[in-house]
Design an enzyme around this catalytic site. Structure first.
Site, mmCIF file in Angstrom:
data_model
loop_
_atom_site.group_PDB
_atom_site.id
_atom_site.type_symbol
_atom_site.label_atom_id
_atom_site.label_comp_id
_atom_site.label_asym_id
_atom_site.label_seq_id
_atom_site.Cartn_x
_atom_site.Cartn_y
_atom_site.Cartn_z
ATOM 1 N N GLU A 1 0.917 -1.034 -0.117
ATOM 2 C CA GLU A 1 -0.178 0.096 -0.151
ATOM 3 C C GLU A 1 0.996 1.199 0.065
ATOM 4 O O GLU A 1 0.890 1.720 1.281
ATOM 5 C CB GLU A 1 -0.912 0.116 1.396
ATOM 6 C CG GLU A 1 -1.836 -1.189 1.320
ATOM 7 C CD GLU A 1 -3.055 -1.216 2.439
ATOM 8 O OE1 GLU A 1 -3.146 -0.205 3.968
ATOM 9 O OE2 GLU A 1 -3.927 -1.040 2.431
ATOM 10 N N GLU B 1 -6.230 -7.301 -1.195
ATOM 11 C CA GLU B 1 -7.370 -6.988 -0.075
ATOM 12 C C GLU B 1 -8.024 -6.567 0.193
ATOM 13 O O GLU B 1 -8.068 -5.623 -0.006
ATOM 14 C CB GLU B 1 -5.640 -6.048 0.786
ATOM 15 C CG GLU B 1 -5.350 -6.464 2.604
ATOM 16 C CD GLU B 1 -4.873 -5.331 3.197
ATOM 17 O OE1 GLU B 1 -3.337 -5.874 3.043
ATOM 18 O OE2 GLU B 1 -5.272 -4.061 3.353
HETATM 19 C C1 IDC Z 1 -2.845 -3.848 10.174
HETATM 20 C C2 IDC Z 1 -3.149 -5.368 11.169
HETATM 21 C C3 IDC Z 1 -2.711 -4.379 12.504
HETATM 22 C C4 IDC Z 1 -1.781 -3.391 12.594
HETATM 23 C C5 IDC Z 1 -1.543 -2.221 11.689
HETATM 24 C C6 IDC Z 1 -0.481 -1.982 11.302
HETATM 25 O O1 IDC Z 1 -4.632 -5.375 11.706
HETATM 26 O O2 IDC Z 1 -2.478 -5.614 13.309
HETATM 27 O O3 IDC Z 1 -0.692 -2.986 13.890
HETATM 28 O O4 IDC Z 1 -1.594 -3.136 10.645
HETATM 29 O O5 IDC Z 1 1.067 -2.821 10.584
HETATM 30 C C7 IDC Z 1 -4.299 -2.328 5.363
HETATM 31 C C8 IDC Z 1 -2.889 -3.029 5.602
HETATM 32 C C9 IDC Z 1 -3.074 -3.849 6.990
HETATM 33 C C10 IDC Z 1 -4.116 -3.402 8.062
HETATM 34 C C11 IDC Z 1 -4.959 -3.445 7.832
HETATM 35 C C12 IDC Z 1 -5.945 -2.970 8.713
HETATM 36 O O6 IDC Z 1 -2.454 -3.495 4.451
HETATM 37 O O7 IDC Z 1 -1.459 -3.657 7.125
HETATM 38 O O8 IDC Z 1 -3.897 -4.390 9.254
HETATM 39 N N1 IDC Z 1 -5.015 -2.260 6.581
HETATM 40 O O9 IDC Z 1 -6.214 -1.881 9.592
HETATM 41 N N2 IDC Z 1 -4.939 -1.818 4.792
HETATM 42 C C13 IDC Z 1 -6.100 -1.193 4.785
HETATM 43 C C14 IDC Z 1 -6.754 -1.398 5.760
#
Ligand code: IDC
Length: 318
Positions: A142, A236
């Site tokens: 991302e 995702e």
């Molecule tokens: C979130 C995880 C969380 C972590 C955070 C930071 O659920 O445990 O602390 O990342 O790394 C994304 C990202 C994905 C995110 C997810 C939810 O690719 O890494 O996971 N998310 O926030 N993009 C949109 C949402």
């Protein structure tokens, strides 16, 4: 690979002339599957038994390996994480799953920050796995930040694609898009900038991520438009807000899944873990207890997405 498994049936994939993902016979296919959580945190959720469940009980076609670069991920132990990724690729391959190697950059949002690491990692992983037909490479999870324009990002992709292609000339490569892989929407941009200036390479698809409770109609329309201009893979998504937590918006989610089915857009749900957030499919403790099969330890989102994954034939021939 087991007879009848997704990768045994479909073989090496390519992007067809109509921008869809196709199998080796040239039939359009939609892969549906699930992403791991961060490999640095949730090793208990990616065991052999977990992969048995993903393949045989969840009936996924594809599993995505979320290799964080920061936050205690790859940068802290490149050799160790490389071994982990290779082990999980073997694990997916034995079960006939397609597998996405996800270079999970997030913060900082400019992938150039990790370019040297990415070059090294993809060089080594692609060399080692060049003879496998089931490995897809996602080179930037991302990208984000208003300074990370499509031009900036495109230059990064143009650096990394040849590294992989040197070993595996036909591999499918998935490209992150601006604004957290929103095709730029999150920064007020849109898919047209990409469509006007696409990466010049075969067998690439552009990533689109959405979180149904945060991203409604405008995002869905952009996904629909983008899929008619560019090859798209939803690497995702969540049923919740963009935090991966909060209530599930099942109504929006169903509209997205119907659209992806109609347009044959492949997808991977976030995430196959027992993290406490509502988006993780399992209740806390389920991975430690190896409770990967059936519904007993699933959260609401887990039940919903598992049944959608099991529902229909992923490989209608047309
Ligand atoms: C979130 C995880 C969380 C972590 C955070 C930071 O659920 O445990 O602390 O990342 O790394 C994304 C990202 C994905 C995110 C997810 C939810 O690719 O890494 O996971 N998310 O926030 N993009 C949109 C949402």
């Amino acid at each position: 690979m087991p007879d009848g498994s997704p990768a045994a049936i479909n073989g090496p994939l390519h992007v067809c002339a109509d921008r869809r993902l196709c199998n080796e016979d040239g039939n359009r296919i939609q892969l549906r599957g699930i992403s791991t959580h961060g490999l640095q945190w949730f090793g208990a959720c990616v065991t052999r038994r977990a992969f048995n469940a993903i393949a045989n009980n969840w009936k996924a076609d594809v599993v995505r390996l979320a290799l964080y670069v920061q936050e205690g991920g790859y940068e802290t132990d490149p050799e160790g994480f490389e071994r982990t990724v290779n082990r999980l690729i073997r694990r997916a391959t034995r079960r006939g799953l397609y597998v996405i190697v996800d270079w999970h950059i997030l913060t900082p949002g400019n992938p150039h920050h990790n370019l040297d690491r990415a070059r090294k990692f993809f060089d080594r992983i692609a060399r080692k796995n060049r003879n496998r037909v089931n490995v897809l490479y996602e080179v930037a999870n991302e990208p984000n930040g208003t300074d990370v324009t499509w031009d900036v990002l495109k230059r990064y992709h143009e650096e990394v694609i040849p590294v992989i292609r040197a070993h595996d000339p036909d591999a499918i490569i998935l490209l992150g898009t601006p604004g957290w892989s929103s095709m730029g929407l999150a920064h007020g941009w849109n898919e047209q900038q990409i469509a006007d200036n696409p990466v010049d390479a075969d067998n690439i698809l552009y990533s689109f991520h959405f979180y149904a409770a945060s991203h409604g109609e405008a995002y869905r329309e952009a996904l629909d438009r983008a899929s008619q201009k560019l090859p798209v893979f939803v690497t995702e998504f969540g049923l919740q807000s963009h935090t991966g937590d909060g209530g599930n918006d099942l109504q929006q989610s169903a509209l997205y899944l119907d659209l992806m089915k109609q347009r044959k857009i492949s997808w991977a749900y976030w995430n196959f873990s027992d993290d406490w957030r509502s988006g993780a499919v399992f209740q806390p403790g389920a991975c430690r207890d190896r409770a990967f099969f059936g519904e007993a330890r699933l959260k609401e989102a887990g039940k919903w997405i598992r049944s959608r994954m099991r529902e229909d034939d992923a490989f209608p021939v047309d």
